[in-house]
Design a protein around this motif. Structure first.
Motif, PDB file in Angstrom:
ATOM      1  N   THR A   1     -33.215  14.740  41.585  1.00  0.00           N
ATOM      2  CA  THR A   1     -34.614  14.920  41.811  1.00  0.00           C
ATOM      3  C   THR A   1     -35.061  13.621  42.829  1.00  0.00           C
TER       4      THR A   1
ATOM      5  N   ASP B   1     -51.000  24.505  29.908  1.00  0.00           N
ATOM      6  CA  ASP B   1     -50.948  23.619  31.234  1.00  0.00           C
ATOM      7  C   ASP B   1     -50.037  22.492  30.907  1.00  0.00           C
ATOM      8  N   THR B   2     -48.697  22.808  31.002  1.00  0.00           N
ATOM      9  CA  THR B   2     -47.824  21.630  30.592  1.00  0.00           C
ATOM     10  C   THR B   2     -47.486  20.700  31.696  1.00  0.00           C
TER      11      THR B   2
ATOM     12  N   SER C   1     -48.273  27.198  32.687  1.00  0.00           N
ATOM     13  CA  SER C   1     -48.495  26.636  33.863  1.00  0.00           C
ATOM     14  C   SER C   1     -47.432  25.337  33.956  1.00  0.00           C
ATOM     15  N   VAL C   2     -46.992  25.172  35.018  1.00  0.00           N
ATOM     16  CA  VAL C   2     -46.013  23.998  35.058  1.00  0.00           C
ATOM     17  C   VAL C   2     -45.928  23.482  36.598  1.00  0.00           C
ATOM     18  N   GLY C   3     -45.699  22.311  36.853  1.00  0.00           N
ATOM     19  CA  GLY C   3     -44.981  21.880  38.121  1.00  0.00           C
ATOM     20  C   GLY C   3     -46.079  21.025  38.929  1.00  0.00           C
TER      21      GLY C   3
ATOM     22  N   GLU D   1     -37.497  13.887  34.519  1.00  0.00           N
ATOM     23  CA  GLU D   1     -37.240  12.499  33.758  1.00  0.00           C
ATOM     24  C   GLU D   1     -37.415  12.972  32.282  1.00  0.00           C
TER      25      GLU D   1
ATOM     26  N   THR E   1     -44.541   6.844  35.079  1.00  0.00           N
ATOM     27  CA  THR E   1     -44.439   8.391  35.408  1.00  0.00           C
ATOM     28  C   THR E   1     -44.541   8.582  36.966  1.00  0.00           C
TER      29      THR E   1
ATOM     30  N   TRP F   1     -44.945  17.623  32.766  1.00  0.00           N
ATOM     31  CA  TRP F   1     -43.807  17.045  32.366  1.00  0.00           C
ATOM     32  C   TRP F   1     -43.002  16.610  33.578  1.00  0.00           C
TER      33      TRP F   1
ATOM     34  N   VAL G   1     -35.571  21.448  36.639  1.00  0.00           N
ATOM     35  CA  VAL G   1     -35.485  21.092  35.331  1.00  0.00           C
ATOM     36  C   VAL G   1     -36.087  22.138  34.490  1.00  0.00           C
ATOM     37  N   THR G   2     -37.271  22.798  34.854  1.00  0.00           N
ATOM     38  CA  THR G   2     -37.885  23.720  33.995  1.00  0.00           C
ATOM     39  C   THR G   2     -37.118  25.095  33.412  1.00  0.00           C
TER      40      THR G   2
ATOM     41  N   PRO H   1     -50.742  20.161  39.418  1.00  0.00           N
ATOM     42  CA  PRO H   1     -52.190  20.308  38.860  1.00  0.00           C
ATOM     43  C   PRO H   1     -52.444  21.579  39.053  1.00  0.00           C
TER      44      PRO H   1
ATOM     45  N   ASN I   1     -45.545  16.640  46.472  1.00  0.00           N
ATOM     46  CA  ASN I   1     -45.398  17.878  45.536  1.00  0.00           C
ATOM     47  C   ASN I   1     -45.621  19.064  46.205  1.00  0.00           C
TER      48      ASN I   1
HETATM   49  C1  WTA Z   1     -46.162  17.203  38.595  1.00  0.00           C
HETATM   50  C2  WTA Z   1     -41.538  19.724  36.869  1.00  0.00           C
HETATM   51  C3  WTA Z   1     -49.964  18.321  36.907  1.00  0.00           C
HETATM   52  C4  WTA Z   1     -46.566  15.820  38.212  1.00  0.00           C
HETATM   53  C5  WTA Z   1     -41.570  19.707  35.319  1.00  0.00           C
HETATM   54  C6  WTA Z   1     -45.002  15.327  37.850  1.00  0.00           C
HETATM   55  C7  WTA Z   1     -47.825  18.297  36.955  1.00  0.00           C
HETATM   56  C8  WTA Z   1     -44.016  16.435  38.766  1.00  0.00           C
HETATM   57  C9  WTA Z   1     -47.831  19.178  35.932  1.00  0.00           C
HETATM   58  C10 WTA Z   1     -42.854  16.322  37.952  1.00  0.00           C
HETATM   59  C11 WTA Z   1     -48.879  19.818  35.456  1.00  0.00           C
HETATM   60  C12 WTA Z   1     -45.734  18.802  36.523  1.00  0.00           C
HETATM   61  N1  WTA Z   1     -50.115  19.237  35.896  1.00  0.00           N
HETATM   62  N2  WTA Z   1     -49.259  18.064  37.360  1.00  0.00           N
HETATM   63  N3  WTA Z   1     -49.026  20.580  34.398  1.00  0.00           N
HETATM   64  N4  WTA Z   1     -46.397  19.536  35.991  1.00  0.00           N
HETATM   65  N5  WTA Z   1     -46.650  18.075  37.452  1.00  0.00           N
HETATM   66  O1  WTA Z   1     -39.648  16.604  38.018  1.00  0.00           O
HETATM   67  O2  WTA Z   1     -46.843  15.167  39.468  1.00  0.00           O
HETATM   68  O3  WTA Z   1     -40.085  18.784  39.310  1.00  0.00           O
HETATM   69  O4  WTA Z   1     -44.761  13.891  38.074  1.00  0.00           O
HETATM   70  O5  WTA Z   1     -40.856  18.392  36.896  1.00  0.00           O
HETATM   71  O6  WTA Z   1     -44.779  17.450  39.083  1.00  0.00           O
HETATM   72  O7  WTA Z   1     -42.047  17.169  38.742  1.00  0.00           O
HETATM   73  P1  WTA Z   1     -40.322  17.824  38.306  1.00  0.00           P
END
Ligand code: WTA
Length: 649
Positions: free
Chosen positions: A261, A413-414, A387-389, A419, A500, A416, A312-313, A391, A523
């Motif tokens: 990553t 709205d998860t 939702s993920v990834g 890491e 983070t 993570w 990672v998702t 904001p 992002n």
């Molecule tokens: C962002 C993806 C806001 C955040 C699982 C984080 C988010 C980075 C959210 C990690 C969310 C992920 N709301 N921001 N629900 N989920 N992020 O490693 O900036 O590909 O540090 O993991 O995505 O991206 P990664």
């Protein structure tokens, strides 16, 4: 920040695994009695030998270590496969939906998946792969991607999945970093009807790094080069393989996988996760966040996480957690807008999906096309959205809730990271009233804090850098091959805490609102891109002497890539060169790194010590030019005028 509040629907409060009182009680226990809490939660996993110590962790430099469930022995595939055979061997584990909807859907039961994983594990063994060896997987979204990952875990090999959109160079770099001498790939991938030359990319990567074996799945039947002695055909080797492969006994802290990553500096990092803590953490979060349990008729709800296994998702919430939890899930090869903008919703109707988990960027792209693409489908099966990834902006949240979910489905709205292994801050559908755009409350065992720039923990409603003050079982354990980089990257900024890289607000109700990266990571469509990586790709071009890359707001992607490029003195800054540089970066890294804007800049804003002032570059890219801040410390303040005059729209 939106003020809207969506209370927990009554039927969720009544029937979900976790209601609001249970959340509070469990959360409190997870903090006050971490060992007891995790000892109990760890019982969801079948341990071959029990652990003797639940948690032994310290973020302090002098005594830095992270160990969970020490002494425990297990195999994650025994949990994801074997233990289901008796009770749900004939249940479908994976419903594979191909890129082209007129192609045949594949349904794979737990028994079939177990058989294929064992066979492929034997194939790997016959190629000399042993416990601890690294195996590179460069496959599209096909069941064989999950089979390959699980086959590695079966025998204790460490998989490194490389997203099939990365370039040969990016692939070669990752193969080299983890020194794997076997690559699993396909002839081609298919996305939105377009072939992706995976085998040709592997061939190109193998020109740069030595690889002993390439196992190739035939996906499209394309005519590809076969290197004799090195390349073998998936089907041929599988045909002869035995389906008897005992699961290797793994220590809780034995490595499970590496996933590269992007960070704020240098090359991508090999994030390493281990076995026991990751198994407990991902399966627990999956169960609670998606309220994953049998329906009234005893059947498991159909779950669909639309992420690619290259991220990672896809590792946590396509491969490991759903299978450990005995899910029936959709695995989707394609893209949201092929053959048309209804595809997601048609797949939901076709397979009666109840739980759907996707990235905001896809939602924003579909939202733009108008509601009819959604409303002409039924979506009656849907109960929960995720939702993920990145904001999720309140407009996209509202659309997801109102149009896709017919105001019926809660949205989790998860928040993570690669890491963190699994969801850290997230609503639970039966427990948490929702605020659009807020990831809301911490998961069990997670202690988030907001600090000031000196690392002092701030109480109450505030904003600033987001840290986590104690370990959780799914935390990464090291950067592969560079333990010092692990410490320096995450634990040095604010001593004693995991940093983070994200900024965050906390409101009066204790809800967390992630505001985005505050380091040099951008992002793009939910994919992390290090500005340093794009810069080094640009300066690798003959015409470029210097480059600085920042994020810019982008309607669909969330953030786009804005590059300032200084060319060599004898080079003319033409539109052709601009187009060539865009192509060049795509070739060097992959299409996800495509610059959205390139501004030729004769000079970059530097301090007298030669440090580029990115703050200024960010403001110009964001078109927030009335507020550039103090430019007096620049070596040559006049470069700013030129940058402003030539800003790319
Ligand atoms: C962002 C993806 C806001 C955040 C699982 C984080 C988010 C980075 C959210 C990690 C969310 C992920 N709301 N921001 N629900 N989920 N992020 O490693 O900036 O590909 O540090 O993991 O995505 O991206 P990664």
């Amino acid at each position: 920040m939106s003020d809207a509040l969506f209370p927990v629907p009554a039927e969720w409060a009544e029937h979900a695994l976790i209601d609001s009182a249970t959340y509070l009680e469990k959360y409190q226990r997870s903090i006050d009695d971490a060992a007891g809490f995790w000892r109990d939660e760890a019982q969801r996993i079948d341990w071959i030998e029990p652990f003797h110590t639940v948690k032994d962790t310290s973020f302090d430099e002098a005594d830095f270590h992270i160990r969970w469930f020490e002494g425990g022995k297990l195999n994650i595939t025994a949990n994801a496969l074997d233990r289901h055979l008796e009770t749900r061997g004939d249940q479908v584990a994976i419903i594979w939906e191909p890129d082209n909807p007129s192609e045949t859907v594949r349904k794979i039961t737990y028994r079939e998946l177990h058989r294929d994983v064992c066979r492929f594990a034997n194939v790997l063994k016959s190629r000399g792969v042993k416990k601890g060896d690294r195996v590179t997987i460069y496959l599209p979204m096909v069941p064989e991607a999950a089979i390959s990952m699980l086959a590695c875990a079966r025998i204790g090999a460490v998989h490194s999945v490389v997203f099939a959109g990365f370039s040969p160079d990016a692939l070669a770099g990752r193969i080299e970093d983890c020194q794997s001498n076997i690559v699993i790939t396909a002839d081609e991938g298919l996305r939105g009807g377009k072939p992706i030359p995976l085998k040709a990319n592997v061939d190109a990567a193998c020109d740069k790094v030595a690889v002993e074996t390439v196992i190739m799945l035939r996906r499209t039947g394309a005519d590809v080069q076969i290197v004799s002695g090195r390349d073998v055909d998936w089907t041929e080797v599988m045909d002869g393989a035995s389906s008897d492969c005992p699961a290797e006994l793994m220590d809780a802290e034995d490595p499970l996988f590496i996933l590269y990553t992007s960070g704020s500096t240098g090359k991508p990092k090999g994030v390493l996760h281990t076995t026991g803590g990751y198994a407990v953490w991902t399966s627990m979060t999956h169960q609670y966040v998606f309220d994953y349990k049998p329906n009234a008729d005893g059947k498991m709800p159909v779950y669909w996480c639309a992420a690619d296994v290259g991220w990672v998702t896809g590792h946590s919430y396509v491969v490991y957690a759903p299978l450990i939890n005995g899910a029936t899930q959709v695995m989707f090869e394609g893209v949201p807008n092929f053959p048309d903008h209804s595809r997601f919703w048609e797949v939901i109707d076709k397979h009666q999906v109840e739980i759907f988990y996707a990235a905001p960027t896809a939602l924003r792209a579909l939202m733009r096309e108008g509601d009819e693409w959604v409303t002409k489908t039924s979506r009656k099966s849907l109960r929960l959205l995720g939702s993920v990834g990145e904001p999720i902006n309140p407009e996209a949240w509202d659309w997801y809730h109102r149009v896709v979910g017919d105001r019926r489905c809660p949205i989790v709205d998860t928040w993570w990271q690669t890491e963190t292994g699994g969801a850290m801050i997230t609503p639970l559908p039966g427990a948490t009233a929702l605020k659009p755009g807020s990831a809301s409350k911490p998961m069990f065992g997670v202690k988030p804090e907001i600090v000031d720039n000196d690392g002092n923990i701030q109480a109450g409603a505030t904003d600033g850098p987001l840290v986590i003050t104690d370990s959780w079982p799914g935390q990464m354990r090291t950067v592969y091959g560079d333990h010092d980089r692990f410490f320096q990257t995450y634990f040095n900024t604010f001593p004693g805490m995991y940093f983070t890289g994200d900024g965050c607000k906390r409101d009066e109700d204790g809800y967390y609102w992630i505001t985005g990266r505050i380091d040099d990571v951008i992002n793009v469509s939910g994919h992390r891109m290090g500005t340093a990586e794009v810069e080094s790709a640009l300066v690798a071009h003959d015409s470029v002497s210097e480059a600085a890359v920042v994020g810019m707001p982008h309607d669909i992607k969330g953030q786009g890539i804005y590059a300032y490029v200084t060319t060599n003195a004898d080079v003319e800054d033409t539109e052709d060169l601009r187009a060539e540089l865009v192509k060049w970066v795509r070739k060097e890294i992959g299409p996800i790194a495509t610059p959205d804007a390139i501004q030729f800049a004769p000079g970059l804003p530097k301090t007298r010590s030669g440090k580029i002032m990115r703050r200024i570059l960010r403001k110009i890219a964001e078109n927030d030019v009335s507020n550039l801040g103090d430019t007096s410390t620049l070596a040559d303040p006049s470069v700013v005028d030129d940058l402003l005059a030539n800003r790319k729209k």
